[in-house]
Design a protein around this motif. Structure first.
Motif, PDB file in Angstrom:
ATOM      1  N   SER A 129      16.771  51.969  49.266  1.00 47.38           N
ATOM      2  CA  SER A 129      17.723  52.804  49.995  1.00 47.38           C
ATOM      3  C   SER A 129      18.951  53.088  49.135  1.00 47.38           C
ATOM      4  O   SER A 129      19.473  52.194  48.478  1.00 47.38           O
ATOM      5  N   PRO A 130      19.413  54.346  49.146  1.00 46.53           N
ATOM      6  CA  PRO A 130      20.623  54.653  48.379  1.00 46.53           C
ATOM      7  C   PRO A 130      21.892  54.141  49.059  1.00 46.53           C
ATOM      8  O   PRO A 130      22.950  54.096  48.428  1.00 46.53           O
ATOM      9  N   ALA A 131      21.782  53.762  50.332  1.00 46.97           N
ATOM     10  CA  ALA A 131      22.966  53.289  51.055  1.00 46.97           C
ATOM     11  C   ALA A 131      23.038  51.768  50.989  1.00 46.97           C
ATOM     12  O   ALA A 131      22.038  51.092  51.211  1.00 46.97           O
TER      13      ALA A 131
ATOM     14  N   PRO B  22      23.330  48.391  52.466  1.00 46.05           N
ATOM     15  CA  PRO B  22      23.262  47.922  53.851  1.00 46.05           C
ATOM     16  C   PRO B  22      24.590  47.257  54.254  1.00 46.05           C
ATOM     17  O   PRO B  22      25.272  46.689  53.407  1.00 46.05           O
ATOM     18  N   ASP B  23      24.930  47.338  55.534  1.00 43.99           N
ATOM     19  CA  ASP B  23      26.178  46.745  56.035  1.00 43.99           C
ATOM     20  C   ASP B  23      26.354  45.329  55.531  1.00 43.99           C
ATOM     21  O   ASP B  23      25.435  44.516  55.608  1.00 43.99           O
ATOM     22  N   GLY B  24      27.535  45.021  55.069  1.00 43.51           N
ATOM     23  CA  GLY B  24      27.865  43.648  54.697  1.00 43.51           C
ATOM     24  C   GLY B  24      27.196  43.179  53.429  1.00 43.51           C
ATOM     25  O   GLY B  24      27.079  41.978  53.209  1.00 43.51           O
ATOM     26  N   GLU B  25      26.729  44.082  52.581  1.00 43.99           N
ATOM     27  CA  GLU B  25      26.046  43.645  51.371  1.00 43.99           C
ATOM     28  C   GLU B  25      26.705  44.134  50.081  1.00 43.99           C
ATOM     29  O   GLU B  25      26.119  44.036  49.003  1.00 43.99           O
TER      30      GLU B  25
ATOM     31  N   LYS C  12      30.192  41.734  51.255  1.00 47.11           N
ATOM     32  CA  LYS C  12      29.382  40.523  51.430  1.00 47.11           C
ATOM     33  C   LYS C  12      30.335  39.332  51.472  1.00 47.11           C
ATOM     34  O   LYS C  12      31.314  39.307  50.722  1.00 47.11           O
TER      35      LYS C  12
ATOM     36  N   ARG D  50      21.052  62.869  52.278  1.00 51.76           N
ATOM     37  CA  ARG D  50      20.740  61.684  51.475  1.00 51.76           C
ATOM     38  C   ARG D  50      19.797  61.954  50.301  1.00 51.76           C
ATOM     39  O   ARG D  50      19.538  61.080  49.499  1.00 51.76           O
TER      40      ARG D  50
ATOM     41  N   VAL E 273      22.301  62.287  46.527  1.00 47.12           N
ATOM     42  CA  VAL E 273      22.095  60.982  45.898  1.00 47.12           C
ATOM     43  C   VAL E 273      21.577  61.198  44.489  1.00 47.12           C
ATOM     44  O   VAL E 273      20.668  61.994  44.271  1.00 47.12           O
TER      45      VAL E 273
ATOM     46  N   LEU F 157      12.768  55.274  52.277  1.00 47.34           N
ATOM     47  CA  LEU F 157      13.511  54.311  51.457  1.00 47.34           C
ATOM     48  C   LEU F 157      14.208  53.275  52.341  1.00 47.34           C
ATOM     49  O   LEU F 157      14.283  52.095  51.999  1.00 47.34           O
ATOM     50  N   HIS F 158      14.710  53.739  53.475  1.00 48.46           N
ATOM     51  CA  HIS F 158      15.361  52.801  54.399  1.00 48.46           C
ATOM     52  C   HIS F 158      14.345  51.808  54.972  1.00 48.46           C
ATOM     53  O   HIS F 158      14.651  50.641  55.181  1.00 48.46           O
TER      54      HIS F 158
ATOM     55  N   GLU G 181      13.495  49.289  52.265  1.00 50.11           N
ATOM     56  CA  GLU G 181      14.620  48.371  52.097  1.00 50.11           C
ATOM     57  C   GLU G 181      14.627  47.325  53.224  1.00 50.11           C
ATOM     58  O   GLU G 181      14.834  46.141  52.982  1.00 50.11           O
TER      59      GLU G 181
ATOM     60  N   PRO H 101      19.134  51.016  57.274  1.00 51.13           N
ATOM     61  CA  PRO H 101      18.750  49.645  57.618  1.00 51.13           C
ATOM     62  C   PRO H 101      19.538  49.041  58.789  1.00 51.13           C
ATOM     63  O   PRO H 101      18.976  48.297  59.591  1.00 51.13           O
TER      64      PRO H 101
ATOM     65  N   ARG I  27      22.229  40.153  59.618  1.00 50.86           N
ATOM     66  CA  ARG I  27      21.740  41.064  58.586  1.00 50.86           C
ATOM     67  C   ARG I  27      20.806  40.325  57.622  1.00 50.86           C
ATOM     68  O   ARG I  27      20.039  39.484  58.022  1.00 50.86           O
TER      69      ARG I  27
ATOM     70  N   ILE J 106      23.096  36.833  56.143  1.00 52.03           N
ATOM     71  CA  ILE J 106      24.525  36.533  56.224  1.00 52.03           C
ATOM     72  C   ILE J 106      24.808  35.997  57.622  1.00 52.03           C
ATOM     73  O   ILE J 106      24.477  36.627  58.609  1.00 52.03           O
TER      74      ILE J 106
ATOM     75  N   LEU K 121      32.131  39.389  57.416  1.00 57.07           N
ATOM     76  CA  LEU K 121      33.481  39.924  57.499  1.00 57.07           C
ATOM     77  C   LEU K 121      33.600  40.901  58.663  1.00 57.07           C
ATOM     78  O   LEU K 121      32.672  41.652  58.948  1.00 57.07           O
TER      79      LEU K 121
END
Ligand SMILES: Cc1ncc(C[n+]2csc(CCOP(=O)(O)OP(=O)(O)O)c2C)c(N)n1
Ligand code: SF4
Ligand code: SF4
Ligand code: SF4
Lengths: 200, 633
Positions: free
Chosen positions: A64-66, A68-71, A91, B175, B179, B255-256, B259, B325, B348, B351, B357
Motif C-alpha cells: 500500500s502506498p499509504a 497505515p495508521d500509527g505506523e 508509531k 492513489r 503515487v 495493494l491495501h 498490506e 488498511p 493495529r 501496537i 498515540l
C-alpha cells in the motif's frame, strides 16, 4: 540495502512549503539504495495553503502506498500545528521533527479559530521523542528561506536506516546538477539541521 | 499481444525510473506508438497531458472540454492512428455523449480513454465510479494498481482496443495517479497510421446504420467476457495460506488488501469488465468466504451475487472513500468474529492501545486551501461581499473558494458551466419575496469556454436578468495554471490566437453596452459597475482582466507594510482574505453606547506580499504603505 523492514516517513506541512520536494529527495535517495519505494504526491493547486502530507515508504517490497495508521517511524513536520495534526500516525517509539516556525492561516486571523498555545508541548506530553527547532530562522541566517527543506532533511538524516552522508550526498548531487551555485549553502543548511535536531 | 504484463519489472535495475501513475500513462501511451493525445485538465488526471506534451513526435493538446478531447481522439482513431484522451471522473460525464455512440462504431487505430476517479474527494465536487461506464457503453475497463501496471496496461489497452474493435477505458484513481513508484519502461514502437477509409454504414450513425451496430456491440462484449474468463493475463490469483477469506479486488484496493492480509488468497481483476465471473466462481470454491473489496460502488459484488456466487462486500465496507488498511482490518476482524483491532490491547499491527498515540487533530483548527496571496479573485469577492441583496450562482475553479470565509459570496455550485443556467433558472423561478434580489453569476475564463458559453447564449436568448462576472485570469488556475484559448498559448507555450472575451460575449447576444472590462484590483470601479448593472433588466457581463499570480509574467511590486501607530485595528483589510495579512494582537473595546467591538491589529508578511495594492484600498487611516527601498532576494 541495510534494512529489510519497511520504513515509513510522513512529511507534513502546508501547500507551498516544499513538503513534496523533501519527500521526493528522501524517496530518490532510498531508491538509489536499492529499496522498493512508494511515495504519495498531492499534486495540482487544490491544496494551496491547505494541509499537505506526503507518505514515503521504502523496504524490500512495499504494498500500500499509504502508511497505515500509527505506523510512521518518522514524522517530518514543517510547521508546529501541522506536526501535532498527525501525531496519531506516529508509531509508539517513533520520532517527530518539527520546524517551530508558526504559520497562521487566514481562518485563524479572521477570528474563527484559535491557534493552539504550544502544539509541540502537547506532543512532548505524550512521551514522544521530539526534536523541535526553528528551521526557518536557521535558513534565513544562512541566507535563503528556501533552505528550510535542506535544514529539515539534515535533521532527519540521523533517523534513517541509511547513513546521514548518503542523504547529504544525494542532496548535493541534486544541486550540483541543477544549481551548482547553491551547493555550498545547502551543505551548510544540511549540517545546521543535523546539529539543531541533535541539540533539541 | 503481450502476455507478460509484469515481465518488465524483472528487467535490469538500471532501467528503473521513479514515476507517478500519471507519468506512467503518458509514457505507456507514447511507447505504444500513440499519435494523438487530448485532454482538459482536472485533478487527479491533469499531469498526464503535461507529460505527453513533452514527447515531440506525438501530438498533444489542451482541449476546451472533455467531450471535445474525446472527439479529437475519436477522429484520430478513425484516421487510423492510435489515439488517447484523459480526464477526471466528472469529465467523462461531459464526454459521454460521444462515448455512448462511438462504442457502436468501434475503432480504427487503438482508442484509449484514461479516466481518473477522485476516490476520497481530494479535489472534486463529487465522488463517482467510472467503472459504470464500462457496463453502460459495453467497453472493457482496465484497472491498474501502481505505476508499473499503469504503464503496462495502457500499452496493452491499445492492443485490446484494436483486437476487439472497441474504445478501452483505463480506470485510475487518485492513489494511482499521484503515487510514485518504481517502473521499468521500454521504447516507443512505431505504429503506422492506417489512413482514413470511407465506410458510411459504420461511421455515420443514423438510426438505420446504428441499428445494425447494436448486435455487433453485444457480440463484442460476449467475446470479451470469454476472454476475461480465459486467457486474459490481467486477471490473476495470488495464492495464500489463510483460506478463511478470499478477496476479489482491483486497482489500488489490491495493494491495501495485500498490506492488510498478507496471507490471504486474492483474486485481482486487471480487466474488471467484462467481469471474469467464471474464474471467480472457481476461486470461490477454494476459500471459505469471498469478500469483494471495490472502491465506491458495489458493482462487482452485485454482478457476482446475480451469478449466484455468495459474496460479502458493501454490507461490511463503506460506499465511499479509499478502502485503506485502517478500514479493512477492523471490518474483516469483525466478520471473522475476532476482536476488533481498535478494541484490542494489540491495536493495529501489533501496537497496543495503551501505548498507541492519540489523535490531536480534533482539537485543532482546520486548514482549508486558500486563495493565493494577491490573487485577482480577492478584490472581486471583497466587492461582492459588500453588495446587498444578491443571490450568487457560482461555478468551479479557484474562485469557488469565494463561498468560504471571509467573503461568503457564493450561494450555489454544481458543475462546470452551471452558473449560467442556474442563474437563469433562479431568475425565472423567483418568488415574489425575492423580487428585490439581484441574480449574479460568477464564472472563470476556462470554465466559461468549457461549458459556460452555451449557458450565456441561453440567458441572452431567453432574456434573463442576470449580471455575469467573467473572471478572466488568463489561466486555468485551479489545476496549476495551464494554457487555454484565453491565454493565447497552446500546451507547448507556443503562440496561438487569443480569444477576445468582449467580442465573444457580444456574439453570444449580450448588448455591447452591457459588457465591461474592469481591473479587479480597482474595487470602487468594480463595485460601481456591479451596482449599476444589477439594476438594469438585461443580461450584463463584467469581465475582470488581471492575471493569476501563477503566470510567468506576473510582476511583483515592492511589498507593503502596516504602520503600527496608524493601525486602528478595524479589521477591514482582513475581509480581503489575503493570506499575507496576519493579526498581531486583539483587543476588545467598549463603545460609549455600551456595546463592545473586537479589534485586531495586523501586520503584513513582507516576504510573500506581492505589493498588489489591494488591501490598502480598504484601510481608512492609510496605515498600509509600500515599504520604502524594498528589494527582493
Ligand atoms: C467536467 C470537469 N472537468 C474538469 C474539472 C476540474 N476543474 C475544475 S475548475 C477547473 C478550471 C478552472 O479554471 P477557471 O475557470 O479559469 O478558474 P480559475 O481556477 O482560474 O479561477 C477545472 C479544470 C471539473 N471540476 N469538472
Ligand atoms: S492559482 Fe491563480 S486564480 Fe487560483 S487562487 Fe492562486 S492566484 Fe488565484
Ligand atoms: S484596515 Fe488598516 S487600520 Fe484597519 S486593521 Fe487593517 S491596517 Fe489596521
Ligand atoms: S498588498 Fe495587501 S492584498 Fe496585496 S499581496 Fe500585499 S498584503 Fe496581500
Amino acid at each position: 540495502m541495510t534494512d529489510l523492514a519497511t520504513t515509513n516517513i510522513l512529511v507534513a506541512g502546508i501547500g507551498g512549503q516544499g513538503v513534496m520536494t523533501a519527500a521526493e529527495i528522501l524517496a530518490q535517495t532510498a531508491l538509489a539504495q536499492g529499496y522498493d519505494v512508494k511515495k504519495t504526491e498531492v499534486a495540482g493547486m487544490a491544496q494551496r495553503g491547505g494541509v499537505v502530507t506526503s507518505h514515503v515508504r521504502f523496504g524490500e517490497k512495499v504494498n500500500s502506498p499509504a502508511i497505515p495508521d500509527g505506523e510512521a517511524d518518522l514524522i517530518i513536520g514543517f510547521e508546529p500545528a501541522e506536526s501535532a495534526r498527525w501525531l496519531e500516525q506516529l508509531k509508539p517509539g517513533g520520532v517527530m521533527l518539527v520546524n517551530q516556525n508558526i504559520q497562521v492561516p487566514p481562518i485563524v486571523n479572521i477570528g474563527l479559530f484559535d491557534y493552539p498555545d504550544d502544539p509541540v508541548a502537547s506532543i512532548v506530553e505524550r512521551g514522544v521523542e521530539v526534536h523541535a527547532f526553528n528551521a526557518t530562522k536557521i535558513a534565513q541566517k544562512i541566507g535563503n528561506i528556501r533552505l528550510v527543506n535542506t535544514v529539515m532533511l539534515g535533521a532527519s538524516s540521523t533517523h534513517l536506516p541509511f547513513s546521514a552522508d548518503i542523504l547529504k550526498e544525494a542532496i548535493m548531487a541534486r544541486f550540483r546538477a541543477r544549481k551548482p551555485k547553491l551547493v555550498g549553502i545547502n551543505e551548510q543548511a544540511f549540517l545546521a539541521g543535523q546539529e539543531a535536531a541533535a541539540a533539541s | 499481444m503481450d502476455q507478460s504484463i509484469s515481465a518488465a519489472s524483472d528487467e535490469a535495475i538500471s532501467n528503473r525510473a521513479f514515476m507517478s501513475g500519471n507519468e506512467a500513462v503518458a509514457r505507456g501511451a507514447y511507447d505504444a506508438g500513440c499519435k494523438v493525445a487530448a485532454a482538459y485538465p482536472g485533478t487527479p488526471s491533469t499531469e498526464i497531458l503535461e507529460y505527453t506534451s513533452q514527447y515531440k513526435d506525438m501530438y498533444s493538446e489542451w482541449s476546451v472540454n472533455e467531450k471535445v478531447s474525446l472527439e479529437v481522439a475519436i477522429g484520430a482513431s478513425l484516421a487510423g492512428s492510435r489515439a488517447f484522451c484523459a480526464m477526471k471522473h466528472v469529465g467523462l460525464n461531459v464526454a459521454s455523449d460521444a462515448l455512448m455512440t462511438q462504442t457502436l462504431v468501434g475503432v480504427k487505430g487503438g482508442l484509449v480513454i484514461a479516466v481518473a476517479d477522485d476516490v476520497g474527494l481530494s479535489s472534486s465536487q463529487n465522488e463517482q465510479d467510472s467503472r459504470f461506464w464500462g457496463r453502460f457503453a459495453h467497453i472493457p475497463v482496465l484497472e491498474p494498481a501502481d505505476s508499473q501496471e499503469t504503464y503496462d496496461m495502457v500499452k496493452y489497452a491499445f492492443d485490446l482496443s484494436e483486437q476487439f474493435n472497441t474504445p478501452v477505458l483505463l480506470r485510475m484513481t487518485t492513489r494511482v495517479c499521484h503515487v510514485k513508484s518504481v517502473i521499468t519502461s521500454g521504447n516507443r514502437v512505431n505504429k503506422e497510421s492506417l489512413g482514413f477509409v470511407k465506410e458510411q454504414t459504420r461511421l455515420v450513425m443514423t438510426p438505420a446504420n446504428a441499428k445494425h451496430r447494436i448486435p455487433f456491440m453485444h457480440q463484442r462484449e460476449a467475446t470479451m467476457r470469454d476472454f476475461s474468463n480465459s486467457e486474459c493475463p490481467l486477471n490473476t490469483i495470488t495464492p495464500g495460506t489463510d483460506t478463511r477469506i478470499g478477496y476479489v479486488t482491483s486497482g489500488p484496493a489490491f495493494l491495501h488488501v495485500s498490506e492488510s492480509f498478507p496471507d490471504a488468497p486474492v483474486f485481482k481483476m486487471g480487466l474488471s469488465f467484462p467481469l471474469p465471473t467464471e474464474k471467480i466462481r472457481e476461486f470461490a470454491a477454494t476459500v471459505d468466504q469471498l469478500v469483494v473489496v471495490e472502491e465506491i460502488e458495489p458493482l462487482v459484488e452485485t454482478e457476482l451475487k446475480a451469478a449466484g456466487i455468495k459474496v460479502i462486500g458493501k454490507d461490511i465496507l463503506p460506499l465511499q472513500g479509499e478502502l485503506a488498511p485502517n478500514i479493512l482490518r477492523p471490518a474483516i476482524a469483525e466478520l471473522l468474529g475476532e476482536p476488533i483491532p481498535q478494541d484490542l490491547p494489540e491495536k493495529r499491527s501489533g501496537i497496543s492501545v495503551e501505548v498507541a498515540l492519540p489523535s490531536l487533530a480534533d482539537d485543532l483548527f482546520p486548514r482549508p486551501p486558500t486563495m493565493c496571496v494577491a490573487c485577482p479573485h480577492l478584490g472581486i469577492y471583497y466587492t461582492l461581499s459588500k453588495v446587498k441583496n444578491t443571490i450568487i450562482s457560482g461555478d468551479i475553479g479557484c474562485y469557488t473558494l469565494g463561498s468560504g470565509h471571509p467573503w461568503n459570496a457564493m450561494d450555489t455550485c454544481i458543475c462546470m458551466g452551471a452558473s449560467m443556467g442556474v442563474a437563469l433558472g433562479l431568475d425565472k423561478g423567483r418568488a415574489p419575496s425575492d423580487d428585490n434580489k439581484s441574480i449574479l453569476a460568477v464564472i472563470g475564463d476556462s470554465t466559461f469556454m468549457h461549458m459556460g458559453m452555451q449557458g450565456l447564449l441561453d440567458i441572452t436568448y431567453n432574456k434573463g436578468n442576470v449580471t455575469i462576472l467573467l473572471l478572466d485570469n488568463r489561466a486555468v488556475g485551479m489545476t496549476g495554471g495551464q494554457e487555454n484559448p484565453g491565454t493565447g498559448h497552446n500546451i507547448h507555450g507556443e503562440e496561438t490566437q487569443r480569444i477576445d472575451f468582449p467580442k465573444l460575449c457580444e456574439a453570444l447576444g449580450v448588448n455591447p453596452e452591457r459588457i465591461h472590462q474592469v481591473n479587479p484590483y480597482e474595487m470602487p470601479t468594480l463595485f460601481k459597475a456591479i451596482r449599476k448593472e444589477v439594476k438594469i433588466n438585461e443580461p450584463s457581463v463584467i469581465i475582470t482582466n488581471q492575471p493569476c499570480v501563477l503566470v510567468d509574467y506576473y510582476k511583483n511590486k515592492p511589498s507593503f507594510e502596516v504602520i503600527d501607530d496608524k493601525c486602528t485595528g478595524c479589521t477591514n483589510c482582513l475581509d480581503v482574505g489575503c493570506p499575507a495579512i496576519m493579526v498581531t494582537r486583539r483587543e476588545t473595546v467598549t463603545k460609549p453606547n455600551g456595546s463592545t467591538k473586537e479589534l485586531a491589529f495586523v501586520r503584513i508578511e513582507s516576504a510573500v506580499c506581492t505589493g498588489c495594492d489591494l488591501c490598502p484600498k480598504t484601510c481608512g487611516p492609510d496605515a498600509i504603505l509600500p515599504i520604502e527601498g524594498f528589494t527582493r532576494d
